[in-house]
Scaffold this active site. Structure first.
Site, PDB file in Angstrom:
ATOM      1  N   ASN A   8       0.881  -1.174   0.000  1.00 18.29           N
ATOM      2  CA  ASN A   8       0.000   0.000   0.000  1.00 18.29           C
ATOM      3  C   ASN A   8       0.917   1.222   0.000  1.00 18.29           C
ATOM      4  O   ASN A   8       1.470   1.599   1.023  1.00 18.29           O
ATOM      5  CB  ASN A   8      -0.870  -0.050   1.258  1.00 18.29           C
ATOM      6  CG  ASN A   8      -1.816   1.125   1.364  1.00 18.29           C
ATOM      7  OD1 ASN A   8      -1.831   2.018   0.508  1.00 18.29           O
ATOM      8  ND2 ASN A   8      -2.607   1.151   2.433  1.00 18.29           N
ATOM      9  N   ARG A  91      -2.654  -2.179  -3.293  1.00 13.90           N
ATOM     10  CA  ARG A  91      -3.811  -1.316  -3.152  1.00 13.90           C
ATOM     11  C   ARG A  91      -3.669  -0.210  -4.200  1.00 13.90           C
ATOM     12  O   ARG A  91      -2.664   0.500  -4.237  1.00 13.90           O
ATOM     13  CB  ARG A  91      -3.821  -0.686  -1.773  1.00 13.90           C
ATOM     14  CG  ARG A  91      -4.991   0.223  -1.603  1.00 13.90           C
ATOM     15  CD  ARG A  91      -4.915   0.917  -0.279  1.00 13.90           C
ATOM     16  NE  ARG A  91      -6.215   1.433   0.057  1.00 13.90           N
ATOM     17  CZ  ARG A  91      -6.571   1.760   1.272  1.00 13.90           C
ATOM     18  NH1 ARG A  91      -5.736   1.599   2.259  1.00 13.90           N
ATOM     19  NH2 ARG A  91      -7.767   2.255   1.500  1.00 13.90           N
ATOM     20  N   HIS A 179     -12.767   3.632  -0.138  1.00 15.35           N
ATOM     21  CA  HIS A 179     -12.720   2.719   1.023  1.00 15.35           C
ATOM     22  C   HIS A 179     -13.383   1.374   0.710  1.00 15.35           C
ATOM     23  O   HIS A 179     -13.836   0.655   1.603  1.00 15.35           O
ATOM     24  CB  HIS A 179     -13.409   3.322   2.274  1.00 15.35           C
ATOM     25  CG  HIS A 179     -12.672   4.463   2.901  1.00 15.35           C
ATOM     26  ND1 HIS A 179     -13.291   5.621   3.315  1.00 15.35           N
ATOM     27  CD2 HIS A 179     -11.367   4.643   3.153  1.00 15.35           C
ATOM     28  CE1 HIS A 179     -12.398   6.450   3.811  1.00 15.35           C
ATOM     29  NE2 HIS A 179     -11.213   5.887   3.719  1.00 15.35           N
ATOM     30  N   ARG A 239      -9.514  16.772   5.698  1.00 15.80           N
ATOM     31  CA  ARG A 239     -10.360  17.094   4.533  1.00 15.80           C
ATOM     32  C   ARG A 239     -11.747  17.522   5.022  1.00 15.80           C
ATOM     33  O   ARG A 239     -12.239  16.980   6.006  1.00 15.80           O
ATOM     34  CB  ARG A 239     -10.499  15.862   3.629  1.00 15.80           C
ATOM     35  CG  ARG A 239      -9.237  15.512   2.873  1.00 15.80           C
ATOM     36  CD  ARG A 239      -9.343  14.138   2.221  1.00 15.80           C
ATOM     37  NE  ARG A 239      -8.686  13.097   2.991  1.00 15.80           N
ATOM     38  CZ  ARG A 239      -8.815  11.795   2.787  1.00 15.80           C
ATOM     39  NH1 ARG A 239      -9.594  11.342   1.832  1.00 15.80           N
ATOM     40  NH2 ARG A 239      -8.178  10.926   3.541  1.00 15.80           N
ATOM     41  N   GLU A 377      -8.125  -4.174   5.425  1.00 15.01           N
ATOM     42  CA  GLU A 377      -8.030  -4.005   3.972  1.00 15.01           C
ATOM     43  C   GLU A 377      -6.916  -4.880   3.383  1.00 15.01           C
ATOM     44  O   GLU A 377      -7.036  -5.395   2.281  1.00 15.01           O
ATOM     45  CB  GLU A 377      -7.778  -2.526   3.644  1.00 15.01           C
ATOM     46  CG  GLU A 377      -9.003  -1.666   3.928  1.00 15.01           C
ATOM     47  CD  GLU A 377      -8.669  -0.257   4.371  1.00 15.01           C
ATOM     48  OE1 GLU A 377      -7.986  -0.097   5.412  1.00 15.01           O
ATOM     49  OE2 GLU A 377      -9.087   0.696   3.706  1.00 15.01           O
TER      50      GLU A 377
END
Ligand code: ADP
Length: 394
Positions: A8, A91, A179, A239, A377
């Site tokens: 990742n 990923r 996600h 964010r 994940e």
């Protein structure tokens, strides 16, 4: 032992995990990362039971960028005995309009993934860098791309579009959602822990430093709070979440900010950090007595509740609600406040179970079953990678 490497790659960190392929399934062996790329590089890795196997710092110039981090991680991984690398799973944030499933990577696929760089300029180039390198160095090791967008590709067209002229949709301006690997993992996990409910109407709240919610029906995503980019929806660490696009126009046209400055603001200086002026970390905000920290927390909770209402409408009611990721898995006070806002849907919290981070935190008579499920994940990527190389071989 035959093994899979899961990668990742981001701009300031490279995370990796090694999974052994055993008869009984995948077993996590190593969890590692190089953080502080270009500033204070540090390679750390642990075994599955948490024992530290490496903790090495580097001079900033030694690991200046992502390729240098990949080289450093590779150098260390090659010193490990006992693993026979079967495949690498990556990923990749954007699968564009095309990929609704993970894909085995070849030169054509890589070109297509590179063409999505415009859709995710901050992430996609970093995600693709280790793929390119591994193709050069280990061309015989199969590589698989697993996308954050793929799980949402089945959304209805009326959910997937913006009210813009059609040409923009055709060019790829769509509500992709992100996600997805986390939501897919949770959907699988629900089938194990709550097989009945797993087929129902479920909202999953992935509340980490990035945050979004997903509406699941029958184990599939039908709606997400994120859209074209990972800026939309819930407020996050840095964010803002949903923002009137008029604000962006105002900043550029009236305030004379450059597009780059606005981008930095929206990705790095907004959200909990910007609103509180204290921190992007929920732990710091909860511990602070600064009223702006309290405001940021109240805003976060309020927006979570509003968005849950939106997803409940998309589902026509909800049977279960799942908290996951850093804040969702660990913060009992935030969960309690969100559940308070879901009372109108029939959600009722068991405060003792909530404080204990139990797997189910609702009372027996709650109309909505409230779950706390850790996401994974990387395991999802490893599963996809193994599945793809197995079918490819067969
Ligand atoms: P990422 O999106 O980086 O993978 P994580 O899912 O690991 O994020 O979540 C990281 C965030 O989780 C941290 O920034 C922190 O705000 C939050 N967090 C972790 N533990 C707690 C806790 N006990 N209470 C509140 N927030 C927490």
């Amino acid at each position: 032992m035959e093994a899979l490497l899961v990668v990742n790659a981001g701009s300031s960190s490279l995370k990796f995990q090694v999974f052994g392929i055993a008869e009984a399934g995948l077993t996590r062996q190593i969890r590692g990362q190089i953080g502080g790329i270009g500033t204070r590089p540090r390679l750390q890795a642990k075994t599955a039971d948490g024992a530290v196997i490496i903790d090495r710092t580097y001079a900033a110039e030694a690991v200046r960028d992502l390729p240098a981090a990949i080289a450093a991680a590779r150098e260390w991984l090659l010193t490990l005995d006992g693993f026979e690398l079967r495949a690498i799973g990556h990923r990749v944030v954007h699968g564009g309009p095309d990929y609704a499933q993970p894909v085995l990577i070849d030169a054509t696929v890589l070109d297509r993934l590179a063409s999505y760089q415009d859709l995710a300029p901050l992430h996609q180039p970093n995600n693709l860098a280790p793929i390119r390198l591994a193709m050069e160095i280990n061309p015989d090791v199969p590589q698989v791309a697993c996308f954050d967008t793929a799980f949402h590709r089945g959304h209805a067209e009326h959910a997937d579009c913006y009210a813009l002229p059609r040409a923009f949709y055709d060019q790829g301006v769509r509500r992709y959602g992100f996600h997805g690997l986390s939501y897919e993992y949770i959907a699988e996990r629900l089938r194990e822990v709550a097989p009945q409910a797993a087929h129902g109407r479920i909202i999953v709240a992935h509340l980490g430093s990035g945050a979004s919610m997903c509406a699941l029906r029958g184990g599939r995503s039908i709606e997400s709070t994120m859209g074209f980019t990972a800026l939309d929806g819930l407020p996050m660490g840095t964010r803002p979440g949903q923002l009137d696009p008029g604000v962006v126009l105002y900043l550029i046209m009236q305030k004379g900010m450059s597009a780059q400055t606005v981008s930095n603001l929206l990705y790095h200086d907004a959200g909990l950090k910007g609103l509180s002026g204290v921190s992007n970390d929920m732990r710091d905000l909860l511990a602070s007595d600064d009223p702006h920290a309290a405001l940021a927390v109240a805003h976060f909770v309020y927006r979570c509740v509003l968005n849950a209402g939106m997803l409940a409408a998309a589902l026509g009611g909800i049977d279960a609600f799942v908290f996951t990721a850093g804040v969702g898995e660990n913060s009992a006070p935030i969960r309690a406040r969100i559940v308070e806002g879901l009372a109108w849907l029939g959600a009722e919290l068991d405060p003792v179970a909530n404080e204990a981070d139990a797997a189910v935190i609702s009372t027996a008579k709650s109309r909505v079953v409230l779950h706390v499920l850790p996401t994974d994940e990387e395991l999802m990527i490893a599963r996809h990678t193994l599945a793809l190389i197995s079918t490819h071989k067969a």
